[in-house]
Design an enzyme around this catalytic site. Structure first.
Site, mmCIF file in Angstrom:
data_model
loop_
_atom_site.group_PDB
_atom_site.id
_atom_site.type_symbol
_atom_site.label_atom_id
_atom_site.label_comp_id
_atom_site.label_asym_id
_atom_site.label_seq_id
_atom_site.Cartn_x
_atom_site.Cartn_y
_atom_site.Cartn_z
ATOM 1 N N HIS A 35 -20.286 28.110 22.627
ATOM 2 C CA HIS A 35 -19.191 28.962 22.141
ATOM 3 C C HIS A 35 -19.226 28.997 20.614
ATOM 4 C CE1 HIS A 35 -14.829 30.451 22.846
ATOM 5 N NE2 HIS A 35 -15.080 30.598 21.556
ATOM 6 N N THR A 133 -19.948 40.441 18.755
ATOM 7 C CA THR A 133 -19.354 41.713 19.145
ATOM 8 C C THR A 133 -20.126 42.831 18.454
ATOM 9 O OG1 THR A 133 -17.269 40.505 18.790
ATOM 10 C CG2 THR A 133 -17.103 42.840 19.378
ATOM 11 N N GLU A 230 -5.002 31.355 25.106
ATOM 12 C CA GLU A 230 -5.263 30.688 23.825
ATOM 13 C C GLU A 230 -3.967 30.354 23.098
ATOM 14 O OE1 GLU A 230 -8.317 33.021 21.806
ATOM 15 O OE2 GLU A 230 -8.545 31.443 20.317
ATOM 16 N N ASP A 308 -16.199 28.618 15.229
ATOM 17 C CA ASP A 308 -16.470 29.352 13.989
ATOM 18 C C ASP A 308 -16.667 28.328 12.866
ATOM 19 O OD1 ASP A 308 -15.660 32.334 14.724
ATOM 20 O OD2 ASP A 308 -14.111 31.066 15.567
HETATM 21 C C1 6MZ Z 1 -10.633 34.746 19.786
HETATM 22 C C2 6MZ Z 1 -12.357 34.843 18.263
HETATM 23 C C3 6MZ Z 1 -12.125 33.502 17.881
HETATM 24 O O1 6MZ Z 1 -18.237 38.667 17.333
HETATM 25 O O2 6MZ Z 1 -18.155 39.528 15.008
HETATM 26 N N1 6MZ Z 1 -13.370 35.291 17.511
HETATM 27 N N2 6MZ Z 1 -11.622 35.446 19.211
HETATM 28 N N3 6MZ Z 1 -10.343 33.462 19.460
HETATM 29 C C4 6MZ Z 1 -11.062 32.803 18.511
HETATM 30 N N4 6MZ Z 1 -10.737 31.524 18.199
HETATM 31 C C5 6MZ Z 1 -10.087 31.117 17.040
HETATM 32 N N5 6MZ Z 1 -13.030 33.171 16.928
HETATM 33 C C6 6MZ Z 1 -13.785 34.282 16.710
HETATM 34 O O3 6MZ Z 1 -17.628 37.104 15.490
HETATM 35 C C7 6MZ Z 1 -16.314 37.184 14.980
HETATM 36 C C8 6MZ Z 1 -15.334 37.675 16.021
HETATM 37 O O4 6MZ Z 1 -15.213 36.699 17.079
HETATM 38 C C9 6MZ Z 1 -13.895 36.677 17.597
HETATM 39 C C10 6MZ Z 1 -13.045 37.623 16.763
HETATM 40 O O5 6MZ Z 1 -12.919 38.844 17.458
HETATM 41 C C11 6MZ Z 1 -13.896 37.800 15.504
HETATM 42 O O6 6MZ Z 1 -13.662 39.080 14.906
HETATM 43 P P1 6MZ Z 1 -18.523 38.369 15.899
HETATM 44 O O7 6MZ Z 1 -19.933 37.925 15.672
#
Ligand code: 6MZ
Length: 356
Positions: A35, A133, A230, A308
């Protein structure tokens, strides 16, 4: 990129409390990162390089440089909804194929290349399922976006890296359909797409609209993982609807009520656990309160993940340190328990396309 000198906060404190032998044990442990969001894991030096290389650096919105400075210092989030505002600045830097490829390469290296701080040159993860995404821009279609990331993922063998395609809860039906169709088409062409994900602002969108997309992905042999429950504001209906899509894995699953837990336990869907992320987004108040404890007590499959690494300034080794460190810095698990937890991440990987 080192896994410990660049980390801060809960994971860094847990790691710093361990003996050299314990750190070595964690580094050597085979573990899967299941993840990790691509744009949420770009190392700060790569972001700075992308800002400097930007074709028209002067035209970059001012908040991009301020945003990078803030990410380096550490962002303080009052609540999870603040988190999603971080991404527009990052997206300004990864909106053409060359920059996206550079970002993807740096994230893959962060998890899969040898860590300069590890005495035996181990990497943080034995295997990485990177998720992203696909975004359309003036410079690329969503298909081109995914092909660009796949070209980087496929530089590694199948036993080390694969791609999950994320659908954002804010996507309209047409875009979500396009994203699933492209993910399935790429998979059918033998590209290394192993699953689809649902992510984004946890309260956005109407989940009724998404059922058909996930069932199409499942029929094509893709794994399904969904960010679920969440926040406390996610309704019972929202959670049960997402569970009715029969996901193989769940992201976070922080606020499952009794009915939802029954479904999760009977389906044995692996729960992707992101400890630092939950603490920093303030959805969980302390490690002692974390729902991971409940899953471990019930012997339910989990995978420890970073989510992240850019805003949360953590690492996979750091997240495992949160398991092993003594309370209150960690959960105080034994090495034997940590081996079991790491093993669950390895067995919860999505299946590779047959040709790989
Ligand atoms: C929900 C999350 C997230 O896809 O552009 N993202 N969505 N909950 C979380 N936890 C805190 N952390 C990240 O990566 C960035 C995108 O991942 C999702 C959000 O939509 C964010 O814009 P990508 O590579």
């Amino acid at each position: 990129m080192s896994s410990s000198s660049s980390i801060a906060g809960y994971a860094a404190a847990a790691l710093a409390s361990l003996t050299a032998g314990q750190v070595e044990f964690l580094r050597a442990l085979p573990k899967a990162e299941l993840h990790a969001h691509l744009n949420g894991c770009i190392p700060v030096p790569t972001l700075r390089k992308l800002a400097a290389e930007h074709s028209d650096a002067a035209s970059l919105p001012e908040n991009v440089h301020a945003g990078i400075d803030q990410l380096q210092k550490g962002v303080v989030l009052e609540e999870i909804h603040d988190f999603f505002g971080l991404f527009p600045a990052i997206y300004a830097l990864t909106s053409n194929p060359e920059a996206l490829a550079e970002a993807a390469r740096a994230v893959l290296a962060l998890f899969l290349e040898s860590d300069p701080e590890a005495p035996n040159g181990q990497s943080q993860a034995a295997y990485l399922e990177l998720r992203t995404t696909p975004r359309e821009s003036a410079h690329m279609t969503r298909r081109r976006y995914l092909e660009t990331v796949l070209d980087e993922v496929e530089r590694y063998p199948g036993e080390r890296a694969a791609l999950i395609v994320s659908l954002d809860r804010r996507m309209d039906a047409k875009v979500a359909e396009e994203v699933v169709d492209v993910a399935v088409a790429l998979r059918n062409e033998g590209r290394r797409v192993v699953g689809v994900d649902l992510c984004g602002d946890p309260l956005a969108g109407d989940m009724k609209e998404f059922e058909g997309h996930f069932s199409k992905a499942k029929q094509a042999g893709l794994g399904v993982t969904l960010h679920i429950a969440e926040t406390t504001e996610n309704t019972h209906e929202d959670t049960l609807r997402l569970l009715s899509f029969k996901p193989d894995r769940l992201g976070h699953a922080t606020f499952l009520d009794v009915d939802a837990r029954d479904v999760v336990f009977s389906n044995k869907a692996c729960v992707e656990i992101c400890l630092s992320s939950n603490l920093l987004c303030k959805t969980v108040s302390s490690l002692d309160e974390h729902h991971l404890k409940h899953y471990l007590e019930c012997n339910h499959p989990v995978a420890i993940c970073t989510d992240d690494t850019l805003p949360f300034r953590n690492s996979l080794v750091g997240e495992y340190a949160l398991l092993l460190a003594q309370k209150p810095l960690g959960l105080g698990l034994s090495e034997q328990e940590v081996v079991r937890v790491a093993g669950m991440s390895m067995t919860s990987r999505f299946a590779l396309p047959t040709a790989q």
